[in-house]
Design an enzyme around this catalytic site. Sequence first.
Site, short mmCIF file in Angstrom:
data_model
loop_
_atom_site.label_atom_id
_atom_site.label_comp_id
_atom_site.label_asym_id
_atom_site.label_seq_id
_atom_site.Cartn_x
_atom_site.Cartn_y
_atom_site.Cartn_z
N ASP A 103 31.63 -76.63 -4.98
CA ASP A 103 30.82 -75.41 -5.04
C ASP A 103 29.59 -75.48 -5.92
O ASP A 103 28.94 -74.46 -6.16
CB ASP A 103 31.69 -74.23 -5.47
CG ASP A 103 32.25 -74.39 -6.88
OD1 ASP A 103 32.29 -75.53 -7.38
OD2 ASP A 103 32.66 -73.38 -7.48
N GLU A 104 29.24 -76.65 -6.41
CA GLU A 104 28.01 -76.74 -7.21
C GLU A 104 27.40 -78.13 -7.11
O GLU A 104 28.08 -79.12 -6.87
CB GLU A 104 28.26 -76.35 -8.67
CG GLU A 104 29.17 -77.27 -9.43
CD GLU A 104 29.26 -76.92 -10.91
OE1 GLU A 104 28.22 -76.61 -11.53
OE2 GLU A 104 30.38 -76.96 -11.45
#
Length: 359
Positions: A103-104
């Site tokens: 997610d990043e």
Amino acid sequence: MRKIIHIDMDCYFAAVEMRDFPEYRGKPLAVGGSRVQRGVISTCNYEARKFGVRSAMATGYALKLCPDLILVPGRMQVYKEVSQQIRAIFSRYTELIEPLSLDEAYLDVSDCKLFKGSATLIAEAIRRDILAETGLTASAGVAPIKFLAKVASDLNKPNGQCVIPPDEVPEFVKSLSLRKIPGVGKVTAEKLSSLGLNTCADVQAYPKQELIARFGKFGAVLVERAHGIDDRGISVSRERKSVGVETTLAQDIYTLEQCQQVMPGLIQELSSRLGRSAKGRQIHKQVVKLKFNDFKQTTIEHRSDEVSVVMFYELLSQAMARQEGRGIRLLGVSVGLAESKDTLAPLMVRETKQLDFVF
């Protein structure tokens, strides 16, 4: 000066669950753990965070804080698939991508020519694309160095963006809490605080050699970060399997001729990216991709060990045969790369003389 973007999805696992199961929206939700078995929360939504629930918290304790907390098991395969969608969006803007987790990621957009090279506008475009294509929100930080980009992405969450221009870095870091610096955990922060060091300004005023004597190599790193220095580049460790370029069109287009007008710019950018990130690699296929205004997409590929501009146009014609009257909102071209051990010769380009532009 580099242009670094840090993209961080907002409560990612929980956001995917709320997207797929609308009945969870507006209610405290956590992914992971169970009401009947011991476990740990993977992530939770913002409604749950209002009760003090946090990631990595024991499920039993989370339920004490929020008895009405909805617990759902994780669907890791779904999260991975959505993450791949998001990374495909990143690749439209740069090949310098450093995923930190599902997610990043860090992106270096220093060489991106879109939006006249504005990292601020590029970050906004990436966030718009993610929302339009996945239904999820992302926050972004933009800065000339990695650690400040990461700090910035957390300042306007959720669904926000923060930009730290190069000329504002010295003033910004002065008031920055040392807890925001990667590597400064709870124990280290307490040790620093016992020395009267709580902000970067405090470290700037402290004798450098004493910090190094107390904290070793990390002391030297801490001094650099406190002065807004971070020379780390983007780490792209995995061997690329493909190189491609996509563009989301400002307005839907409908004809083959309109698509052909878009192709030269895409092919030119693909040539540049191949030169930067796949020099000497052998290709094994060419691909054209269309995404329609109903968000369905089609790809046509052709096995080849040489890049043929004419073949891209032939593949485009074949893809257009699947249009069925739909508007086209995205057009992309790419090549598949053979593994390095299969590299036999430099990339070759043929048939370019038949077209009036440089590949």
